[in-house]
Design a protein around this motif. Structure first.
Motif, PDB file in Angstrom:
ATOM      1  N   UNK A 141      -2.798  -8.791   2.990  1.00  0.00           N
ATOM      2  CA  UNK A 141      -3.388  -8.167   2.069  1.00  0.00           C
ATOM      3  C   UNK A 141      -3.209  -9.147   0.698  1.00  0.00           C
ATOM      4  N   UNK A 142      -4.499  -9.807   0.418  1.00  0.00           N
ATOM      5  CA  UNK A 142      -4.308 -10.588  -0.910  1.00  0.00           C
ATOM      6  C   UNK A 142      -4.724  -9.628  -1.919  1.00  0.00           C
ATOM      7  N   UNK A 143      -3.850  -9.002  -2.423  1.00  0.00           N
ATOM      8  CA  UNK A 143      -4.389  -7.750  -3.438  1.00  0.00           C
ATOM      9  C   UNK A 143      -3.915  -8.440  -5.031  1.00  0.00           C
ATOM     10  N   UNK A 144      -4.620  -7.925  -5.773  1.00  0.00           N
ATOM     11  CA  UNK A 144      -4.325  -8.232  -7.285  1.00  0.00           C
ATOM     12  C   UNK A 144      -4.509  -7.216  -8.060  1.00  0.00           C
ATOM     13  N   UNK A 145      -5.410  -6.267  -7.938  1.00  0.00           N
ATOM     14  CA  UNK A 145      -5.813  -5.030  -8.894  1.00  0.00           C
ATOM     15  C   UNK A 145      -4.628  -4.016  -8.533  1.00  0.00           C
ATOM     16  N   UNK A 146      -4.426  -3.181  -9.452  1.00  0.00           N
ATOM     17  CA  UNK A 146      -3.564  -2.166  -9.359  1.00  0.00           C
ATOM     18  C   UNK A 146      -3.746  -0.898  -8.149  1.00  0.00           C
ATOM     19  N   UNK A 147      -2.763  -0.304  -7.625  1.00  0.00           N
ATOM     20  CA  UNK A 147      -3.140   0.858  -6.751  1.00  0.00           C
ATOM     21  C   UNK A 147      -3.995   1.731  -7.254  1.00  0.00           C
ATOM     22  N   UNK A 148      -4.780   2.424  -6.524  1.00  0.00           N
ATOM     23  CA  UNK A 148      -5.841   3.492  -7.022  1.00  0.00           C
ATOM     24  C   UNK A 148      -4.967   4.892  -6.275  1.00  0.00           C
ATOM     25  N   UNK A 149      -4.260   5.687  -7.198  1.00  0.00           N
ATOM     26  CA  UNK A 149      -3.630   6.729  -6.763  1.00  0.00           C
ATOM     27  C   UNK A 149      -4.420   7.695  -5.864  1.00  0.00           C
ATOM     28  N   UNK A 150      -5.874   7.763  -6.221  1.00  0.00           N
ATOM     29  CA  UNK A 150      -6.646   8.631  -5.293  1.00  0.00           C
ATOM     30  C   UNK A 150      -6.675   8.135  -3.944  1.00  0.00           C
ATOM     31  N   UNK A 151      -6.537   7.093  -3.589  1.00  0.00           N
ATOM     32  CA  UNK A 151      -6.572   6.430  -2.070  1.00  0.00           C
ATOM     33  C   UNK A 151      -5.311   6.752  -1.417  1.00  0.00           C
ATOM     34  N   UNK A 152      -4.140   7.440  -2.061  1.00  0.00           N
ATOM     35  CA  UNK A 152      -2.833   7.547  -1.476  1.00  0.00           C
ATOM     36  C   UNK A 152      -2.820   7.924  -0.090  1.00  0.00           C
ATOM     37  N   UNK A 153      -3.537   9.180   0.114  1.00  0.00           N
ATOM     38  CA  UNK A 153      -3.392   9.674   1.567  1.00  0.00           C
ATOM     39  C   UNK A 153      -4.102   8.800   2.437  1.00  0.00           C
ATOM     40  N   UNK A 154      -5.156   8.302   2.182  1.00  0.00           N
ATOM     41  CA  UNK A 154      -5.978   7.525   3.158  1.00  0.00           C
ATOM     42  C   UNK A 154      -5.063   6.054   3.413  1.00  0.00           C
ATOM     43  N   UNK A 155      -4.405   5.566   2.651  1.00  0.00           N
ATOM     44  CA  UNK A 155      -3.615   4.303   2.767  1.00  0.00           C
ATOM     45  C   UNK A 155      -2.491   4.819   3.576  1.00  0.00           C
ATOM     46  N   UNK A 156      -1.736   5.773   3.152  1.00  0.00           N
ATOM     47  CA  UNK A 156      -0.568   6.204   4.069  1.00  0.00           C
ATOM     48  C   UNK A 156      -1.111   6.321   5.468  1.00  0.00           C
ATOM     49  N   UNK A 157      -2.103   7.175   5.603  1.00  0.00           N
ATOM     50  CA  UNK A 157      -2.552   7.091   6.953  1.00  0.00           C
ATOM     51  C   UNK A 157      -2.756   5.948   7.691  1.00  0.00           C
ATOM     52  N   UNK A 158      -3.393   4.915   6.989  1.00  0.00           N
ATOM     53  CA  UNK A 158      -3.670   3.731   7.564  1.00  0.00           C
ATOM     54  C   UNK A 158      -2.179   2.801   7.819  1.00  0.00           C
ATOM     55  N   UNK A 159      -1.219   3.133   7.078  1.00  0.00           N
ATOM     56  CA  UNK A 159      -0.149   2.652   7.463  1.00  0.00           C
ATOM     57  C   UNK A 159       0.479   2.876   8.556  1.00  0.00           C
ATOM     58  N   UNK A 160       0.446   4.523   8.638  1.00  0.00           N
ATOM     59  CA  UNK A 160       1.100   4.807  10.001  1.00  0.00           C
ATOM     60  C   UNK A 160       0.626   4.412  10.963  1.00  0.00           C
ATOM     61  N   UNK A 161      -0.961   4.433  10.999  1.00  0.00           N
ATOM     62  CA  UNK A 161      -1.588   3.823  12.217  1.00  0.00           C
ATOM     63  C   UNK A 161      -1.255   2.581  12.497  1.00  0.00           C
ATOM     64  N   UNK A 162      -0.989   1.877  11.551  1.00  0.00           N
ATOM     65  CA  UNK A 162      -0.559   0.272  11.827  1.00  0.00           C
ATOM     66  C   UNK A 162       0.762   0.242  12.384  1.00  0.00           C
ATOM     67  N   UNK A 163       1.532   1.027  11.769  1.00  0.00           N
ATOM     68  CA  UNK A 163       2.937   1.245  12.347  1.00  0.00           C
ATOM     69  C   UNK A 163       2.996   1.333  14.023  1.00  0.00           C
ATOM     70  N   UNK A 164       2.025   2.617  14.107  1.00  0.00           N
ATOM     71  CA  UNK A 164       2.232   2.993  15.695  1.00  0.00           C
ATOM     72  C   UNK A 164       1.451   1.789  16.436  1.00  0.00           C
ATOM     73  N   UNK A 165       0.514   1.286  16.062  1.00  0.00           N
ATOM     74  CA  UNK A 165       0.095   0.091  16.970  1.00  0.00           C
ATOM     75  C   UNK A 165       0.758  -1.095  16.785  1.00  0.00           C
ATOM     76  N   UNK A 166       1.882  -0.935  16.102  1.00  0.00           N
ATOM     77  CA  UNK A 166       2.780  -2.258  15.847  1.00  0.00           C
ATOM     78  C   UNK A 166       2.136  -3.600  15.407  1.00  0.00           C
ATOM     79  N   UNK A 167       1.411  -3.013  14.278  1.00  0.00           N
ATOM     80  CA  UNK A 167       0.782  -4.376  13.403  1.00  0.00           C
ATOM     81  C   UNK A 167       1.404  -4.427  12.172  1.00  0.00           C
TER      82      UNK A 167
END
Lengths: 451, 290
Positions: free
Chosen positions: B149-175
């Protein structure tokens, strides 16, 4: 197969053993820099990338700090390789600090590649001049057919149909080491010849090309030119036409030989001629890394020692014939059986059981390749057992003594031999002993003293 | 099933999915111009492709209102070879990026909600994971994937749930998710993403040398990571966002059934519908959320 790696590495060794001046000249070609970078171990690649924009010498200490304790051996291998290829030059200064510096030409070439992206070595010809270009499938079939034809000719098989225009003397060079030529006898494949046939195509290709390069000086071609042309060729696009006018005089003569090997296809238009690199050519630099070729297998081995090979290639049937009994051949299927006799035949020719097993495993048909093990265990075990059966007898040179004058002399001789740890066999009744050949001279001394 | 045959691939063959932040609100106010940033990134992509013939690079643009694939090295090879002297990667990527930015801007104009300041990281993360899943299923032979992730802008708290879900699915698939954060404050989302998936989080100190950061840290293939000392995260901001107002909170209420987080007391859980009792005012029922 272990041979694959040895041969691939040997090629890079050949490059690294070139004199420094030639190596410097090679690095002027950006494609060689790229091919060599790709052939490095992963850690070495990373070091090169990391130091790409660093102009000052880097101390060895600071490089070691990048590595975790577990990786120090890998670190050593990577650094050694880089120094061997003169990509890094090592200097030890007055304070005994080792520093590394990246090869300047190599560095600028890679910097260009990084900023500009990959460029093609030659512009392909526009499609309105080259009308009847073969499709990629046709080209692959052509390349493999050409390569097979070459191999069949190499092993002097009667199956080879059309003669190639590789000069007989060149063919002799290739056959050196693979075939044994005795007078009045048909040439036979040697041990390494059989092993050669069991290797995968890329490894075979590299073997031949290595022979070709090491022989090039006799033909008045600079090996460095040859290496750079071959590596450059591997960066062309498969199936695109390139004008032959862009080649130098030497390259034009080389490309004729490469056509025979199936690396390129030559075509003649109305005015111009062009060459089309095949997959064999573009895979050249890929196979320099340790990854073995990923081609589809074709062999199914059943637990009842029967072997089905889905192939119409004569070469495949020749190879299978090396260690199995071919029972019948259908247009696209070769059916055979692995028998004790066929294996003994193979062992006699110097093929090891492990080689046969890895050949079967590497060429397993996709349907069975997913299974573990891909070749039934009872078959692999039996192949190994049959091999060890042959190795039950151990030979060691020995000397045989008999007609001892008295039992005392005999017993003293036995004790003496035992002291030297060289007694192989004794028969006290008829007073005969056999001792190892190494202690024969001591034994003779001893017996002479007894008299 | 994939472990045995994938050994046929050399150890360091990688598939790198780069999530490129194109948020105009961030780049217009940032010290490093976007064009300079892009030239660093393009060099980095070139060097990844240079390292191994089988290496593959996918670039996904993260806009304010949409995300899209803008470059895929597996499909883009040699399509542009005939049109001009410009290398295929640059021209292809720049054209697609240009199209994307205009499209993204149009989408923004339709929404009258005012300019959002954060990028749609959750969307691009999900797209990257979808792509990787596709690669996983393409056959037993596939390169080792990782996300950057080449990220510059600040976190959007409204995306919290979606991002956490993505993180956990990345963790599951060992990415592993690597993150290179260029903004002023640390990004809690990306810190957590890298921490959970075993990736590297770094905030470059000198943006002029961005390429050096990228090539030193983020070009390391997964195989070499076992031997190298890579930057470790010092402290990770584990704070969560509440589900009701999407605010980052230190203390909050947690649904005992589905673990949803709220910043103030509700009668009923909005996620699973469980009915809560009255909070006891003297004993703080708010629990520390981790």
């Amino acid at each position: 197969m272990p041979q694959v790696k040895i041969i691939a590495k040997n090629f890079m060794d050949m490059v690294s053993s070139l004199p420094a001046m030639k190596l410097d000249k090679l690095y002027e070609n950006a494609f060689i820099c790229e091919a060599i970078l790709r052939s490095l171990p992963p850690l070495a690649k990373k070091y090169v990338l990391q130091t790409l924009y660093i102009d000052v010498p880097i101390t060895a200490k600071s490089m070691e700090e990048w590595v975790l304790p577990d990786g120090s051996s890998k670190h050593r291998v990577a650094i050694d390789r880089l120094i061997q290829l003169r990509i890094f030059t090592e200097t030890v200064d007055r304070r005994r600090e080792t520093t590394y510096r990246i090869h300047p030409t190599f560095q600028t070439n890679l910097q260009k590649l990084v900023t500009l992206g990959e460029v093609l070595p030659r512009e392909p010809m526009s499609s309105d001049i080259t009308v009847r270009l073969p499709s990629l499938e046709d080209l692959e079939v052509y390349a493999l057919a050409q390569w097979e034809c070459f191999l069949l000719q190499l092993i002097n098989s009667a199956q080879a149909e059309r003669p190639l225009n590789i000069s007989p003397s060149m063919m002799k060079v290739f056959q050196r080491g693979l075939l044994s030529q005795r007078e009045k006898e048909a040439p036979r494949l040697t041990e390494s010849g059989f092993q050669f046939l069991l290797m995968d195509t890329n490894a075979q290709l590299w073997y031949i090309i290595r022979e070709y390069i090491s022989n090039s000086e006799e033909r008045g071609v600079d090996p460095a030119d040859l290496i750079s042309f071959l590596l450059e060729l591997s960066f062309h696009v498969t199936g695109k036409a390139y004008n032959s006018n862009t080649l130098t005089e030497i390259q034009r003569s080389l490309i004729k030989d490469l056509t025979d090997l199936g690396l390129v296809k030559l075509q003649q238009g109305r005015k111009e001629s062009w060459f089309i690199p095949t997959k064999l050519a573009t895979n050249l630099s890929v196979s320099l890394t340790d990854s073995s070729a990923r081609k589809q297998g074709f062999v199914v081995v059943e637990t009842n020692f029967r072997l089905y090979a889905y192939s119409s290639s004569k070469l495949h049937s020749e190879v299978l014939r090396l260690f199995s009994r071919i029972e019948y051949q259908l247009p696209n299927l070769i059916v055979g059986a692995i028998t004790k006799e066929s294996l003994y035949n193979a062992f006699e020719n110097g093929i090891a059981a492990e080689q046969i097993i890895t050949f079967l495993q590497q060429n397993a048909h996709p349907r069975v390749a997913e299974r573990i093990p891909s070749v039934p265990e009872n078959v692999t075990d039996q192949i190994r057992l049959w091999e060890s059966d042959l190795n039950r007898v151990e030979m060691s040179p020995a000397h045989y003594y008999d007609e001892f004058p008295s039992r005392d002399v005999f017993e003293a001789a036995c004790d003496y031999a035992r002291e030297w740890n060289g007694l192989l066999w004794e028969d006290s009744k008829s007073m005969r002993i056999v001792v190892k050949a190494e202690i024969h001279s001591h034994m003779r001394e001893h017996l002479r003293r007894q008299k | 099933m994939a472990s045995a045959p994938s050994k046929l691939y050399a150890d360091d063959v990688s598939l790198l999915v780069v999530l490129l932040d194109t948020n105009p609100f961030f780049w217009s106010s940032f010290s490093l111009p976007f064009s300079k940033f892009l030239s660093h990134v393009l060099s980095f992509l070139n060097s990844i492709l240079l390292l191994n013939q089988f290496n593959q690079v996918v670039v996904i643009a993260t806009g304010c209102n949409s995300c899209d694939y803008i470059y895929d090295s597996s499909s883009a090879t040699n399509t542009d070879a005939e049109s001009g002297r410009m290398p295929a990667l640059c021209s292809d990527l720049l054209r697609k990026l240009d199209e994307f930015v205009t499209r993204d801007q149009h989408l923004g104009e339709k929404d009258s909600l005012g300019p959002p300041t954060s990028s749609l990281l959750s969307g691009s993360l999900s797209m990257a994971l979808c792509y990787i899943q596709k690669v996983f299923r393409s056959g037993p032979l596939h390169p080792q994937p990782r996300i950057l992730c080449l990220q510059g802008s600040t976190d959007g708290p409204e995306q919290y749930v979606a991002i956490m879900n993505a993180i956990f699915s990345a963790q599951r698939s060992m990415v592993p998710i690597d993150s290179c954060f260029m903004g002023s404050n640390n990004s809690a989302f990306l810190q957590q993403a890298s921490y959970i998936t075993g990736g590297v989080y770094q905030k470059p100190q000198q943006l002029d040398g961005l390429f050096q950061y990228l090539s030193t840290v983020f070009a390391t293939d997964l195989h070499s990571r076992t031997f190298l000392r890579l930057p470790k995260s010092v402290g990770v901001d584990f704070r969560a966002s509440c589900f009701c107002h999407k605010r980052t909170i230190d203390m909050g209420y947690i649904c005992s059934v589905c673990l949803s987080i709220f910043c103030k007391h509700h009668k009923k859980c909005s996620t699973c519908g469980s009915v809560f009792g009255q909070p006891q005012s003297d004993v703080p029922s708010a629990s520390n959320v981790k």
